[in-house]
Enzyme design. Structure first.
Site, PDB file in Angstrom:
ATOM      1  N   ASP A 137     -13.209  34.241 -11.347  1.00 56.09           N
ATOM      2  CA  ASP A 137     -11.660  33.943 -10.819  1.00 56.09           C
ATOM      3  C   ASP A 137     -11.811  32.349 -11.398  1.00 56.09           C
ATOM      4  O   ASP A 137     -12.631  31.871 -10.974  1.00 56.09           O
ATOM      5  CB  ASP A 137     -11.566  33.802  -9.349  1.00 56.09           C
ATOM      6  CG  ASP A 137     -11.114  35.186  -8.869  1.00 56.09           C
ATOM      7  OD1 ASP A 137     -11.253  36.341  -9.522  1.00 56.09           O
ATOM      8  OD2 ASP A 137     -10.598  35.441  -7.748  1.00 56.09           O
ATOM      9  N   HIS A 188      -4.088  36.172 -12.329  1.00 54.82           N
ATOM     10  CA  HIS A 188      -4.457  35.657 -10.949  1.00 54.82           C
ATOM     11  C   HIS A 188      -3.370  34.662 -10.447  1.00 54.82           C
ATOM     12  O   HIS A 188      -3.566  33.719  -9.622  1.00 54.82           O
ATOM     13  CB  HIS A 188      -5.729  34.813 -11.123  1.00 54.82           C
ATOM     14  CG  HIS A 188      -6.568  34.700  -9.586  1.00 54.82           C
ATOM     15  ND1 HIS A 188      -6.482  35.619  -8.700  1.00 54.82           N
ATOM     16  CD2 HIS A 188      -7.381  33.675  -9.136  1.00 54.82           C
ATOM     17  CE1 HIS A 188      -7.274  35.091  -7.484  1.00 54.82           C
ATOM     18  NE2 HIS A 188      -7.594  34.008  -7.869  1.00 54.82           N
ATOM     19  N   HIS A 192      -1.609  30.199  -7.518  1.00 52.27           N
ATOM     20  CA  HIS A 192      -2.707  30.690  -6.375  1.00 52.27           C
ATOM     21  C   HIS A 192      -2.197  30.302  -5.298  1.00 52.27           C
ATOM     22  O   HIS A 192      -2.781  29.700  -4.238  1.00 52.27           O
ATOM     23  CB  HIS A 192      -4.107  29.757  -6.882  1.00 52.27           C
ATOM     24  CG  HIS A 192      -4.983  30.377  -6.056  1.00 52.27           C
ATOM     25  ND1 HIS A 192      -5.625  30.394  -4.910  1.00 52.27           N
ATOM     26  CD2 HIS A 192      -5.871  31.303  -6.861  1.00 52.27           C
ATOM     27  CE1 HIS A 192      -6.420  30.972  -4.719  1.00 52.27           C
ATOM     28  NE2 HIS A 192      -7.039  31.703  -5.844  1.00 52.27           N
ATOM     29  N   HIS A 286     -17.005  33.036  -9.315  1.00 56.20           N
ATOM     30  CA  HIS A 286     -15.937  31.923  -9.365  1.00 56.20           C
ATOM     31  C   HIS A 286     -16.311  30.953 -10.533  1.00 56.20           C
ATOM     32  O   HIS A 286     -17.653  30.688 -10.805  1.00 56.20           O
ATOM     33  CB  HIS A 286     -15.424  30.893  -8.373  1.00 56.20           C
ATOM     34  CG  HIS A 286     -14.799  31.710  -7.296  1.00 56.20           C
ATOM     35  ND1 HIS A 286     -15.145  32.602  -6.328  1.00 56.20           N
ATOM     36  CD2 HIS A 286     -13.402  31.573  -7.114  1.00 56.20           C
ATOM     37  CE1 HIS A 286     -14.144  33.219  -5.647  1.00 56.20           C
ATOM     38  NE2 HIS A 286     -12.983  32.511  -5.878  1.00 56.20           N
TER      39      HIS A 286
END
Length: 325
Positions: A137, A188, A192, A286
């Protein structure tokens, strides 16, 4: 009569005869000839009745009658056809029209995904066999990306990268680098946020915003989506599905994002992945560094993670394996 007188008389008679011949010839030529206008000038009788206000005139006896020119050809004469107006040629319509790019501001058509995946936030790849999907991510910074890409290249592994629109805007070259290395790019969200507190319109803005940013950077995220913070419910999953995306969660979170300040180490990351190992496992890692201590534990642990998975007899895949069902 003297001879000279006879010759004069004969000459006179000959002259008189010649004059008679000339007079007769003139008589034959002169009747019916009248004075007229100079050559090229129209005779008064040649003017049509319409040109005189509809009044018809009759030519005087002996006057020449002009020949009326009409559009009717004489017998045996080839008629002159009027010019033909040819309509402009039109190009035939092509039978195979190449697809046109969407107009500015028009969202792309949703990419298809298997109907069996609708309504789910997948935690593993169903029936995938002994393979693992490494996913990364990106929502903060790109501190760990160089090391991650270097390790994946050296180990011959392909991963899936979930990017936010904001991250893409700040790392245009990185998006191209990820795609050029053959990795899968996914959506994504734009900024966020937690999705359960958003309206359906706001969800669409988040998903489409990130989609457009990623497309503009040269990659295509469709149809893979991951909820920020993993926050979702039945409504938000349905909203994402309606936009042409399948929701993908994870099997195991390495917790590398917590950093050393959160009690995590590279060894903990590797151990968590090995403990959760199963067919179709989806690993969450990540790219960015921890904001407090600046560590990039997922990038640091990645070589050991890959070696442990292979030692256990597993291979690697991307989340495109979901779409092959």
């Amino acid at each position: 009569m003297p001879a000279s007188d006879g010759r004069r008389r004969a000459a006179a008679l000959a002259l008189a005869g010649a004059l008679v011949v000339v007079a007769v010839a003139l008589a034959l030529l002169l009747p019916g000839r009248t004075a007229g206008p100079p050559s090229g000038a129209p005779s008064p009788s040649a003017v049509s009745p319409s040109a005189r206000g509809g009044q018809t005139t009759t030519p005087s006896p002996g006057a020449s009658v002009p020949v009326q020119v009409t559009d009717t050809p004489e017998a045996g004469e080839t008629p002159v056809q009027p010019p033909v107006t040819v309509p402009p040629l039109t190009e035939p319509e092509p039978t195979d029209i190449p697809p046109q790019p969407p107009a500015p501001g028009t969202p792309p058509q949703p990419a298809p995904f298997p109907e069996s995946l609708r309504g789910q936030d997948l935690t593993a790849i169903p029936a995938a066999g002994r393979v693992v999907a490494l996913t990364f991510d990106a929502g903060a910074n790109a501190a760990g990306l160089p090391k991650i890409l270097s390790t994946l290249s050296a180990k011959g592994v392909t991963g899936t990268f979930f990017l936010t629109g904001n991250w893409v805007a700040n790392n245009q070259a990185a998006v191209a680098q990820i795609a050029a290395a053959g990795h899968r790019v996914a959506n994504h969200s734009m900024t966020h946020p937690g999705f359960t507190g958003l309206s359906n319109d706001q969800i669409a803005q988040q998903v489409r915003g990130a989609e457009q940013a990623i497309l503009a950077a040269g990659a295509d995220p469709r149809p893979l989506f991951r909820f920020p913070f993993g926050e979702r419910d039945a409504r938000t999953i349905a909203a994402v599905n309606s936009l042409g995306y399948v929701a993908v969660r994870w099997t195991v979170d390495t917790l590398g994002w917590k950093g050393t300040s959160g009690g995590i180490s590279a060894q903990v990351v590797a151990d968590r992945v090995r403990a959760g190992l199963q067919p179709g496992e989806i690993v969450l890692m990540h790219i960015g560094s921890n904001p407090d201590d600046g560590t990039t534990l997922d990038a640091d642990a990645l070589p050991q993670v890959i070696d442990n998975i292979r030692t256990a007899g597993y291979g690697f895949t991307t989340l495109d394996a979901l779409l092959a069902r």
